[in-house]
Design a protein around this motif. Structure first.
Motif, PDB file in Angstrom:
ATOM      1  N   THR A  36    -124.299  -4.890  -7.080  1.00  0.00           N
ATOM      2  CA  THR A  36    -124.025  -3.456  -6.923  1.00  0.00           C
ATOM      3  C   THR A  36    -124.986  -2.815  -5.938  1.00  0.00           C
ATOM      4  N   ASN A  37    -126.248  -3.162  -6.011  1.00  0.00           N
ATOM      5  CA  ASN A  37    -127.218  -2.558  -5.094  1.00  0.00           C
ATOM      6  C   ASN A  37    -127.009  -3.022  -3.656  1.00  0.00           C
ATOM      7  N   TRP A  40    -123.919  -1.054  -2.523  1.00  0.00           N
ATOM      8  CA  TRP A  40    -124.223   0.353  -2.278  1.00  0.00           C
ATOM      9  C   TRP A  40    -125.076   0.510  -1.017  1.00  0.00           C
ATOM     10  N   PRO A  47    -120.261   4.739  -5.151  1.00  0.00           N
ATOM     11  CA  PRO A  47    -120.891   4.394  -6.415  1.00  0.00           C
ATOM     12  C   PRO A  47    -119.967   3.695  -7.403  1.00  0.00           C
ATOM     13  N   GLN A  51    -119.827  -0.433  -8.255  1.00  0.00           N
ATOM     14  CA  GLN A  51    -120.021  -0.799  -9.657  1.00  0.00           C
ATOM     15  C   GLN A  51    -118.919  -1.753 -10.117  1.00  0.00           C
ATOM     16  N   GLN A 101    -121.415   6.475 -15.463  1.00  0.00           N
ATOM     17  CA  GLN A 101    -121.801   6.719 -14.081  1.00  0.00           C
ATOM     18  C   GLN A 101    -121.061   7.919 -13.494  1.00  0.00           C
ATOM     19  N   SER A 104    -122.625  11.095 -14.647  1.00  0.00           N
ATOM     20  CA  SER A 104    -123.875  11.354 -13.954  1.00  0.00           C
ATOM     21  C   SER A 104    -123.648  11.860 -12.531  1.00  0.00           C
ATOM     22  N   VAL A 105    -122.754  11.207 -11.807  1.00  0.00           N
ATOM     23  CA  VAL A 105    -122.536  11.547 -10.399  1.00  0.00           C
ATOM     24  C   VAL A 105    -121.730  12.830 -10.251  1.00  0.00           C
ATOM     25  N   ASP A 111    -126.677  11.767  -7.699  1.00  0.00           N
ATOM     26  CA  ASP A 111    -126.034  10.698  -6.939  1.00  0.00           C
ATOM     27  C   ASP A 111    -127.004   9.849  -6.129  1.00  0.00           C
ATOM     28  N   GLN A 116    -127.954   6.468 -10.000  1.00  0.00           N
ATOM     29  CA  GLN A 116    -126.803   5.574 -10.126  1.00  0.00           C
ATOM     30  C   GLN A 116    -127.174   4.344 -10.947  1.00  0.00           C
ATOM     31  N   ASN A 117    -128.357   3.804 -10.713  1.00  0.00           N
ATOM     32  CA  ASN A 117    -128.792   2.631 -11.466  1.00  0.00           C
ATOM     33  C   ASN A 117    -129.017   2.955 -12.935  1.00  0.00           C
ATOM     34  N   GLY A 120    -125.294   3.843 -14.426  1.00  0.00           N
ATOM     35  CA  GLY A 120    -124.349   2.724 -14.457  1.00  0.00           C
ATOM     36  C   GLY A 120    -124.934   1.433 -14.972  1.00  0.00           C
TER      37      GLY A 120
END
Length: 156
Positions: A36-37, A40, A47, A51, A101, A104-105, A111, A116-117, A120
């Protein structure tokens, strides 16, 4: 400790399953977190799409580890059935992650990469993991029927 395990074999078995499930989950989590990282940061994916793809990669690791190690002593109900149910349960687990997620976003407006981490890959994965453990034990890899267990124990 042996006395406790002898008196409570069901708890000892549950503890072993939790330990194995956690080990498999840790390996799958590393795959998901890395994927995912990378998606991204390097690939510039959004995001939620990052994910999804990262989680799909981790699902493959989790299936192999859980089927052949964590729940290896449970009933074999067919590779196709187990695979389909595993994918469905992981789809629900992924939905749990995406809700966390997305909240949150899109609701809280957090964001950044850290947010995000946390949303998610910490909160979402945590709730999704609790659901997955219950679902795998209950529906995907069910206990063997008592009659089959007794035959297995008696036969050399």
């Amino acid at each position: 400790m042996r006395d406790f395990s002898a008196r409570h074999p069901e708890l000892a078995k549950l503890a072993a399953e939790v330990g194995k499930f956690g080990s498999v989950g840790a390996a799958a989590y590393v795959v998901q977190l890395g994927a995912t990282n990378l998606l991204w940061g390097v690939a510039g994916m959004g995001p939620l799409s990052g994910q999804v793809v990262g989680t799909l990669a981790s699902i493959a690791v989790a299936f192999v580890g859980n089927r052949f190690w964590t729940f290896s002593d449970r009933a074999r109900t067919g590779y196709g059935r187990e695979t389909l149910l595993f994918l469905v349960m992981n789809g629900i687990g992924l939905a749990i992650q995406l809700v966390c997620q997305g909240f949150s976003v899109y609701v809280l407006g957090l964001d950044g990469a850290l947010a995000q981490n946390i949303a998610g890959n910490v909160v979402g994965v945590g709730f999704g993991t609790l659901f997955r453990f219950f679902a795998y034990r209950t529906w995907v890899f069910p206990e063997q029927p008592e009659a089959v267990r007794e035959r297995t124990v008696r036969e050399p």
